[in-house]
Design a protein around this motif. Structure first.
Motif, short mmCIF file in Angstrom:
data_model
loop_
_atom_site.label_atom_id
_atom_site.label_comp_id
_atom_site.label_asym_id
_atom_site.label_seq_id
_atom_site.Cartn_x
_atom_site.Cartn_y
_atom_site.Cartn_z
N SER A 112 -8.84 14.94 -0.31
CA SER A 112 -9.18 14.34 -1.70
C SER A 112 -9.56 12.98 -1.52
O SER A 112 -9.11 12.09 -0.55
CB SER A 112 -8.28 14.57 -2.46
N GLU A 113 -10.73 12.44 -2.35
CA GLU A 113 -11.08 11.11 -2.38
C GLU A 113 -9.62 10.32 -2.86
O GLU A 113 -9.36 9.06 -2.20
CB GLU A 113 -12.00 11.06 -3.15
N ARG A 114 -9.05 10.60 -3.97
CA ARG A 114 -8.06 9.81 -4.33
C ARG A 114 -6.77 9.54 -3.15
O ARG A 114 -6.55 8.58 -3.14
CB ARG A 114 -7.49 10.51 -5.70
N HIS A 115 -6.59 10.48 -2.55
CA HIS A 115 -5.47 10.47 -1.68
C HIS A 115 -5.83 9.83 -0.41
O HIS A 115 -4.92 8.86 0.05
CB HIS A 115 -5.22 11.85 -1.03
N THR A 116 -7.14 9.97 0.10
CA THR A 116 -7.71 9.12 1.08
C THR A 116 -7.72 7.65 0.86
O THR A 116 -7.22 6.77 1.53
CB THR A 116 -9.04 9.50 1.34
N VAL A 117 -8.27 7.20 -0.46
CA VAL A 117 -8.25 5.75 -0.61
C VAL A 117 -6.95 5.13 -0.72
O VAL A 117 -6.57 4.13 -0.37
CB VAL A 117 -8.78 5.57 -1.88
N ALA A 118 -5.98 5.83 -1.34
CA ALA A 118 -4.49 5.26 -1.56
C ALA A 118 -3.84 5.01 -0.25
O ALA A 118 -3.30 4.12 0.11
CB ALA A 118 -3.61 6.15 -2.41
N VAL A 119 -3.90 6.17 0.73
CA VAL A 119 -3.41 6.07 1.93
C VAL A 119 -4.20 4.95 2.77
O VAL A 119 -3.32 4.23 3.55
CB VAL A 119 -3.68 7.65 2.69
N ALA A 120 -5.25 5.14 2.62
CA ALA A 120 -6.23 3.92 3.59
C ALA A 120 -5.64 2.59 3.06
O ALA A 120 -5.47 1.71 3.97
CB ALA A 120 -7.70 4.28 3.16
N ALA A 121 -5.53 2.28 1.78
CA ALA A 121 -5.11 0.97 1.36
C ALA A 121 -3.59 0.75 1.71
O ALA A 121 -3.50 -0.38 2.31
CB ALA A 121 -5.11 1.02 -0.12
N LEU A 122 -2.78 1.56 1.71
CA LEU A 122 -1.49 1.32 2.26
C LEU A 122 -1.37 1.06 3.93
O LEU A 122 -0.93 0.15 4.36
CB LEU A 122 -0.46 2.19 1.90
N PHE A 123 -2.24 1.93 4.45
CA PHE A 123 -2.10 2.00 6.13
C PHE A 123 -2.82 0.58 6.52
O PHE A 123 -2.32 -0.11 7.50
CB PHE A 123 -3.06 3.23 6.54
N ALA A 124 -3.91 0.15 5.61
CA ALA A 124 -4.37 -1.10 6.06
C ALA A 124 -3.71 -2.42 5.77
O ALA A 124 -3.55 -3.03 6.71
CB ALA A 124 -5.77 -1.22 5.42
N CYS A 125 -3.08 -2.52 4.63
CA CYS A 125 -2.26 -3.47 4.24
C CYS A 125 -1.09 -3.46 5.09
O CYS A 125 -0.61 -4.80 5.48
CB CYS A 125 -1.85 -3.42 2.87
N PHE A 126 -0.23 -2.49 5.57
CA PHE A 126 0.97 -2.60 6.20
C PHE A 126 0.49 -2.13 7.65
O PHE A 126 1.78 -2.11 8.26
CB PHE A 126 2.02 -1.62 5.41
N ARG A 127 -0.50 -2.24 8.03
CA ARG A 127 -0.79 -2.10 9.27
C ARG A 127 -0.10 -0.78 9.94
O ARG A 127 0.51 -0.79 11.22
CB ARG A 127 -0.63 -3.06 10.15
N VAL A 128 -0.11 0.34 9.38
CA VAL A 128 0.37 1.42 9.71
C VAL A 128 -0.29 2.06 10.72
O VAL A 128 -1.61 2.24 10.95
CB VAL A 128 0.61 2.65 8.77
N ARG A 129 0.20 2.32 12.12
CA ARG A 129 -0.43 2.63 13.40
C ARG A 129 -0.73 4.20 13.48
O ARG A 129 -1.32 4.51 14.47
CB ARG A 129 0.34 2.16 14.55
N THR A 130 -0.39 5.05 12.54
CA THR A 130 -0.61 6.51 12.86
C THR A 130 -2.06 6.72 12.24
O THR A 130 -2.68 6.25 11.49
CB THR A 130 0.39 7.16 12.05
N PRO A 131 -2.67 7.44 13.17
CA PRO A 131 -4.06 7.60 12.82
C PRO A 131 -4.08 8.34 11.52
O PRO A 131 -3.38 9.41 11.12
CB PRO A 131 -4.49 8.35 14.00
#
Length: 381
Positions: free
Chosen positions: A103-122
């Motif tokens: 979903s768009e909402r889930h994608t944006v929210a996960v992308a924000a956290l992964f980018a900010c906290f440098r989560v390395r999981t694809p």
């Protein structure tokens, strides 16, 4: 192995299948997955759990996060469900080889956290509306938080490449799936005009086009969502579509929906102008049922119907053109049968649910071998 023959998770050289976390919404369904699986194996509803079965993944939906015990569960109850799911996905990410959002909402929210906290999981995202400002702008900022997008809209793929900083190889175009086993040609007598759906629908144009045809019109709908720029409106269309005789409007169960396609002389998908592929589910379900389908030719609805070959396209909001298309199908049963047969053949060749699931699995396996680099992107620089 699932009952349809689709293979289960493929193991790597060490004998381990990729560990996948699927972040999604359960939607309006309140039935637990065990009961849904029983119904789907019995052929009582479409196989919506097939992707989860093939990936062998864990699922993080809104019921999972709101039902958690401890401090996290207490915090999550005060957050929008997709934010809570994204936070939990980030916390669990080290336990998985790939996180998939649908979903768009889930994608944006996960992308924000992964980018900010440098989560390395694809992170693999399944999306269909990247042009919406509330999606496009955050995706540009948190671009590195998404490693690959799978979409079924060629226009949306183009717009994401043009406007959100994605390269062509980062956005995979696939065919939208339909459960061609659940929706299939039947032997029922065709007696109605049928329509369905909840997004960007223009049922009023259908009602006006059908006026005076002396054939029942059935519309499987209740709440209809429309978008105008940043504004979203939701309207209950029951009782709001005029005084057309033999008009039936309301929600249907999956079995009733399938029976309605089988009973349709023609399936009509009237759409408001939009750059998304609104109507694609109903179009494909009608085609899978072997029925002639008429849809509005919008900017976004361009990937399925070939006008005059496997269906008919008419301009949005054009009552006369839609009336002419309906009359053509009703007055020429032989031509209608040809459209229906071609529609079913097209679905079997291009839109099988199993093929869609296989493409998702192949992409999760490819991403599982990567370690992304996360950065923030400032628009305009």
């Amino acid at each position: 192995m699932p009952r349809d023959g689709t293979r289960g998770p493929r193991k790597d050289e060490a004998g381990q299948a990729p560990r996948v976390l699927l972040v999604k919404s359960r939607g309006r369904s309140r039935t637990d997955n065990a009961e849904r699986a029983i119904r789907q194996r019995a052929g009582e509803e479409p196989r919506s759990l097939l992707l989860e079965e093939v990936l062998g993944c864990d699922v993080l939906d809104e019921f999972e996060v709101t039902g958690m015990a401890g401090w996290r569960g207490r915090v999550y109850k005060f957050l929008p469900y997709f934010v809570a799911q994204a936070m939990e996905a980030a916390l669990r990410s080290r336990s998985y080889d790939v996180v998939v959002t649908w979903s768009e909402r889930h994608t944006v929210a996960v992308a924000a956290l992964f980018a900010c906290f440098r989560v390395r999981t694809p992170h693999l995202a399944l999306m269909f509306w990247m042009s919406k400002p509330s999606v496009r702008i955050p995706l540009r900022i948190f671009r590195s938080g998404v490693d690959r997008i799978i979409t079924w809209s060629s226009l949306q793929r183009f717009l994401a490449i043009e406007n959100s900083g994605f390269s062509p190889e980062d956005i995979v175009l696939v065919h939208h799936p339909v459960d061609q086993e659940f929706y299939h040609p039947g032997s029922d007598e065709q007696t109605i005009i049928f329509s369905a759906g909840s997004t960007e629908r223009d049922f009023q144009t259908l009602v006006e086009a059908a006026r005076g045809l002396k054939i029942p019109v059935r519309i499987a709908a209740s709440l209809v969502v429309t978008h105008d720029g940043l504004r979203t409106a939701t309207k209950d269309v029951r009782g709001q579509l005029g005084d057309l005789a033999d008009l039936e409007v309301g929600p249907l169960t999956p079995a009733e929906l399938r029976a309605s396609y089988a009973a349709a002389k023609v399936v009509v998908v009237p759409l408001l102008p939009s750059d998304i592929d609104a109507g694609v589910n109903v179009i494909l379900e009608g085609m899978a049922a072997g029925r002639p389908v008429i849809a509005s030719r919008t900017r976004g609805q361009i990937d399925v119907i070939r006008d005059g070959e496997n269906g008919l396209l008419v301009p949005p909001g054009d009552v006369a053109a839609l009336r002419a298309g309906i009359e053509y199908v009703l007055n020429d049963p032989a031509a209608a049968a040809v459209l229906g047969r071609r529609a079913r053949a097209y679905v079997e060749a291009n839109h099988r649910l199993e093929d869609f699931v296989e493409q998702i699995r192949e992409n999760t396996e490819t991403l599982a071998a990567t370690k992304p680099r996360r950065i923030l992107t400032i628009p305009g620089r």
